[in-house]
Design a protein around this motif. Structure first.
Motif, PDB file in Angstrom:
ATOM      1  N   PHE A  54     -15.312  -3.689  15.276  1.00 37.45           N
ATOM      2  CA  PHE A  54     -16.075  -3.190  14.126  1.00 37.45           C
ATOM      3  C   PHE A  54     -15.355  -2.017  13.460  1.00 37.45           C
ATOM      4  O   PHE A  54     -15.377  -1.883  12.229  1.00 37.45           O
ATOM      5  N   CYS A  55     -14.732  -1.180  14.272  1.00 39.39           N
ATOM      6  CA  CYS A  55     -13.956  -0.062  13.748  1.00 39.39           C
ATOM      7  C   CYS A  55     -12.824  -0.572  12.858  1.00 39.39           C
ATOM      8  O   CYS A  55     -12.560  -0.039  11.780  1.00 39.39           O
ATOM      9  N   GLN A  56     -12.190  -1.675  13.286  1.00 38.97           N
ATOM     10  CA  GLN A  56     -11.087  -2.247  12.521  1.00 38.97           C
ATOM     11  C   GLN A  56     -11.547  -2.731  11.148  1.00 38.97           C
ATOM     12  O   GLN A  56     -10.851  -2.567  10.141  1.00 38.97           O
ATOM     13  N   VAL A  57     -12.737  -3.340  11.090  1.00 43.60           N
ATOM     14  CA  VAL A  57     -13.246  -3.833   9.803  1.00 43.60           C
ATOM     15  C   VAL A  57     -13.387  -2.683   8.810  1.00 43.60           C
ATOM     16  O   VAL A  57     -12.950  -2.772   7.649  1.00 43.60           O
ATOM     17  N   LEU A  58     -13.966  -1.574   9.253  1.00 44.01           N
ATOM     18  CA  LEU A  58     -14.138  -0.428   8.358  1.00 44.01           C
ATOM     19  C   LEU A  58     -12.788   0.151   7.945  1.00 44.01           C
ATOM     20  O   LEU A  58     -12.592   0.534   6.788  1.00 44.01           O
ATOM     21  N   ILE A  59     -11.849   0.209   8.888  1.00 41.87           N
ATOM     22  CA  ILE A  59     -10.535   0.796   8.585  1.00 41.87           C
ATOM     23  C   ILE A  59      -9.812  -0.023   7.514  1.00 41.87           C
ATOM     24  O   ILE A  59      -9.303   0.528   6.524  1.00 41.87           O
ATOM     25  N   PHE A  60      -9.754  -1.355   7.665  1.00 38.84           N
ATOM     26  CA  PHE A  60      -8.991  -2.147   6.691  1.00 38.84           C
ATOM     27  C   PHE A  60      -9.728  -2.286   5.363  1.00 38.84           C
ATOM     28  O   PHE A  60      -9.090  -2.421   4.320  1.00 38.84           O
ATOM     29  N   ASN A  61     -11.054  -2.253   5.372  1.00 40.72           N
ATOM     30  CA  ASN A  61     -11.760  -2.198   4.092  1.00 40.72           C
ATOM     31  C   ASN A  61     -11.420  -0.916   3.344  1.00 40.72           C
ATOM     32  O   ASN A  61     -11.226  -0.916   2.128  1.00 40.72           O
ATOM     33  N   THR A  62     -11.334   0.195   4.087  1.00 42.02           N
ATOM     34  CA  THR A  62     -10.981   1.470   3.461  1.00 42.02           C
ATOM     35  C   THR A  62      -9.554   1.456   2.941  1.00 42.02           C
ATOM     36  O   THR A  62      -9.283   1.875   1.804  1.00 42.02           O
ATOM     37  N   LEU A  63      -8.614   0.950   3.770  1.00 42.01           N
ATOM     38  CA  LEU A  63      -7.202   0.971   3.372  1.00 42.01           C
ATOM     39  C   LEU A  63      -6.955   0.122   2.122  1.00 42.01           C
ATOM     40  O   LEU A  63      -6.239   0.546   1.207  1.00 42.01           O
ATOM     41  N   TYR A  64      -7.534  -1.085   2.064  1.00 42.74           N
ATOM     42  CA  TYR A  64      -7.295  -1.926   0.889  1.00 42.74           C
ATOM     43  C   TYR A  64      -8.144  -1.492  -0.305  1.00 42.74           C
ATOM     44  O   TYR A  64      -7.823  -1.810  -1.445  1.00 42.74           O
ATOM     45  N   GLY A  65      -9.228  -0.768  -0.037  1.00 43.17           N
ATOM     46  CA  GLY A  65     -10.040  -0.259  -1.138  1.00 43.17           C
ATOM     47  C   GLY A  65      -9.393   0.895  -1.881  1.00 43.17           C
ATOM     48  O   GLY A  65      -9.789   1.217  -3.004  1.00 43.17           O
ATOM     49  N   LEU A  66      -8.369   1.531  -1.277  1.00 41.26           N
ATOM     50  CA  LEU A  66      -7.720   2.665  -1.935  1.00 41.26           C
ATOM     51  C   LEU A  66      -7.130   2.277  -3.287  1.00 41.26           C
ATOM     52  O   LEU A  66      -7.205   3.039  -4.248  1.00 41.26           O
ATOM     53  N   GLU A  67      -6.521   1.085  -3.370  1.00 39.71           N
ATOM     54  CA  GLU A  67      -5.911   0.654  -4.641  1.00 39.71           C
ATOM     55  C   GLU A  67      -6.910  -0.043  -5.549  1.00 39.71           C
ATOM     56  O   GLU A  67      -6.700  -0.107  -6.763  1.00 39.71           O
ATOM     57  N   GLU A  68      -7.987  -0.593  -4.975  1.00 41.44           N
ATOM     58  CA  GLU A  68      -8.944  -1.331  -5.803  1.00 41.44           C
ATOM     59  C   GLU A  68      -9.758  -0.392  -6.696  1.00 41.44           C
ATOM     60  O   GLU A  68     -10.163  -0.753  -7.802  1.00 41.44           O
ATOM     61  N   VAL A  69     -10.001   0.826  -6.218  1.00 43.22           N
ATOM     62  CA  VAL A  69     -10.863   1.759  -6.957  1.00 43.22           C
ATOM     63  C   VAL A  69     -10.268   2.104  -8.317  1.00 43.22           C
ATOM     64  O   VAL A  69     -10.959   2.139  -9.338  1.00 43.22           O
ATOM     65  N   ASN A  70      -8.954   2.356  -8.359  1.00 40.16           N
ATOM     66  CA  ASN A  70      -8.335   2.785  -9.620  1.00 40.16           C
ATOM     67  C   ASN A  70      -7.362   1.749 -10.185  1.00 40.16           C
ATOM     68  O   ASN A  70      -6.567   2.076 -11.079  1.00 40.16           O
ATOM     69  N   GLY A  71      -7.401   0.530  -9.691  1.00 35.16           N
ATOM     70  CA  GLY A  71      -6.549  -0.521 -10.243  1.00 35.16           C
ATOM     71  C   GLY A  71      -5.076  -0.372  -9.922  1.00 35.16           C
ATOM     72  O   GLY A  71      -4.225  -0.933 -10.619  1.00 35.16           O
ATOM     73  N   ALA A  72      -4.745   0.372  -8.864  1.00 33.91           N
ATOM     74  CA  ALA A  72      -3.340   0.592  -8.513  1.00 33.91           C
ATOM     75  C   ALA A  72      -2.721  -0.590  -7.776  1.00 33.91           C
ATOM     76  O   ALA A  72      -1.538  -0.572  -7.463  1.00 33.91           O
ATOM     77  N   ARG A  73      -3.527  -1.603  -7.506  1.00 36.54           N
ATOM     78  CA  ARG A  73      -2.997  -2.780  -6.800  1.00 36.54           C
ATOM     79  C   ARG A  73      -1.843  -3.420  -7.575  1.00 36.54           C
ATOM     80  O   ARG A  73      -0.852  -3.845  -6.980  1.00 36.54           O
ATOM     81  N   PHE A  74      -1.959  -3.479  -8.902  1.00 38.77           N
ATOM     82  CA  PHE A  74      -0.902  -4.104  -9.689  1.00 38.77           C
ATOM     83  C   PHE A  74       0.373  -3.268  -9.668  1.00 38.77           C
ATOM     84  O   PHE A  74       1.467  -3.783  -9.815  1.00 38.77           O
ATOM     85  N   GLY A  75       0.216  -1.957  -9.493  1.00 37.39           N
ATOM     86  CA  GLY A  75       1.384  -1.104  -9.352  1.00 37.39           C
ATOM     87  C   GLY A  75       2.179  -1.458  -8.107  1.00 37.39           C
ATOM     88  O   GLY A  75       3.412  -1.500  -8.133  1.00 37.39           O
ATOM     89  N   LEU A  76       1.481  -1.724  -7.011  1.00 39.38           N
ATOM     90  CA  LEU A  76       2.165  -2.133  -5.786  1.00 39.38           C
ATOM     91  C   LEU A  76       2.840  -3.483  -5.965  1.00 39.38           C
ATOM     92  O   LEU A  76       3.938  -3.717  -5.465  1.00 39.38           O
ATOM     93  N   LEU A  77       2.168  -4.402  -6.693  1.00 46.69           N
ATOM     94  CA  LEU A  77       2.754  -5.728  -6.904  1.00 46.69           C
ATOM     95  C   LEU A  77       4.022  -5.662  -7.753  1.00 46.69           C
ATOM     96  O   LEU A  77       4.942  -6.468  -7.585  1.00 46.69           O
ATOM     97  N   LEU A  78       4.068  -4.700  -8.689  1.00 47.72           N
ATOM     98  CA  LEU A  78       5.225  -4.582  -9.582  1.00 47.72           C
ATOM     99  C   LEU A  78       6.342  -3.731  -8.995  1.00 47.72           C
ATOM    100  O   LEU A  78       7.427  -3.662  -9.570  1.00 47.72           O
TER     101      LEU A  78
END
Length: 225
Positions: free
Chosen positions: A62-86
């Motif tokens: 359960f701890c792992q679920v919260l950790i990876f939701n937090t880690l991948y949510g860091l870029e989703e909040v401000n749309g920085a995911r496309f920056g990582l892709l580019l």
């Protein structure tokens, strides 16, 4: 790719630790699970080593679920995911970097869960503690590979937190079984069937999902899958 992954892991760890959100919630959830299960015992009753190991790994999952939701949510909040892709680096660097950050955060949480399991569940550490330590390393490695892969899959969905846990837990069963049996041996000092078969299962799980992460992550993270 490794240098880029290290930079992404350092960035994520800095953000999570300075904000104090993801790790704190994960720690509290795991400790709460261990404490609540300790209340199921009668006064003076000692939980079986297998039961204690199962609760430890349930808290870790359960701890792992919260950790990876937090880690991948860091870029989703401000749309920085496309920056990582580019970025001019292999996209697998994101999978590996977030996996490394998640692995370190999970190990930090487990440093708290182990003494909590010993104290609240009435366990002791036996001479087979190296088997338990090896189980933590191997199972955490598989959890890192699978959690980082499915963490990317769950982003952008309406019910992303539940989606990660629904898909993740059935896939984790082989690794969790190995962790539970080796963890029970670390508490009880007994493992009649031997450690080799469980270590082999955990190592095969790691190899399968490390390979799957390297191959599938670019399609999942870019949305081409």
């Amino acid at each position: 790719m490794l240098n880029a992954a290290m930079r992404i892991a350092a960035k994520d760890l800095r953000l999570v630790l300075t904000r104090g959100t993801g790790l704190t919630q994960a720690l509290l959830l795991g400790l709460l699970l261990i404490f609540v299960f300790s209340l199921s015992q009668q006064i003076g009753e000692v939980m079986s080593p297998q039961g204690a190991a199962a609760i430890f790994w349930l808290a870790s999952a359960f701890c792992q679920v919260l950790i990876f939701n937090t880690l991948y949510g860091l870029e989703e909040v401000n749309g920085a995911r496309f920056g990582l892709l580019l970025a001019p680096v292999p996209v697998q660097s994101v999978w590996l970097g977030k996996g490394l950050a998640g692995l370190l955060l999970l190990l930090c949480a487990q440093l708290v869960f182990v003494p909590a399991a010993v104290v609240f569940l009435g366990q002791s550490v036996s001479a087979l503690w190296p088997a338990g330590l090896l189980a933590v390393f191997l199972v955490d490695l598989g959890i890192m590979a699978l959690g980082s892969l499915l963490g990317a899959l769950s982003q952008g969905q309406a019910a992303r937190e539940s989606m990660l846990s629904i898909i993740l837990f059935p896939l984790l069963i082989p690794a969790l079984l190995a962790g539970i049996r080796l963890g029970a041996a670390a508490f009880s000092g007994q493992l009649p069937e031997g450690a080799q078969s469980w270590i082999g299962i955990a190592a095969a799980f790691d190899a399968l999902f490390l390979g799957a992460g390297l191959v599938l992550f670019p399609f999942i993270y870019s949305g081409e899958g």
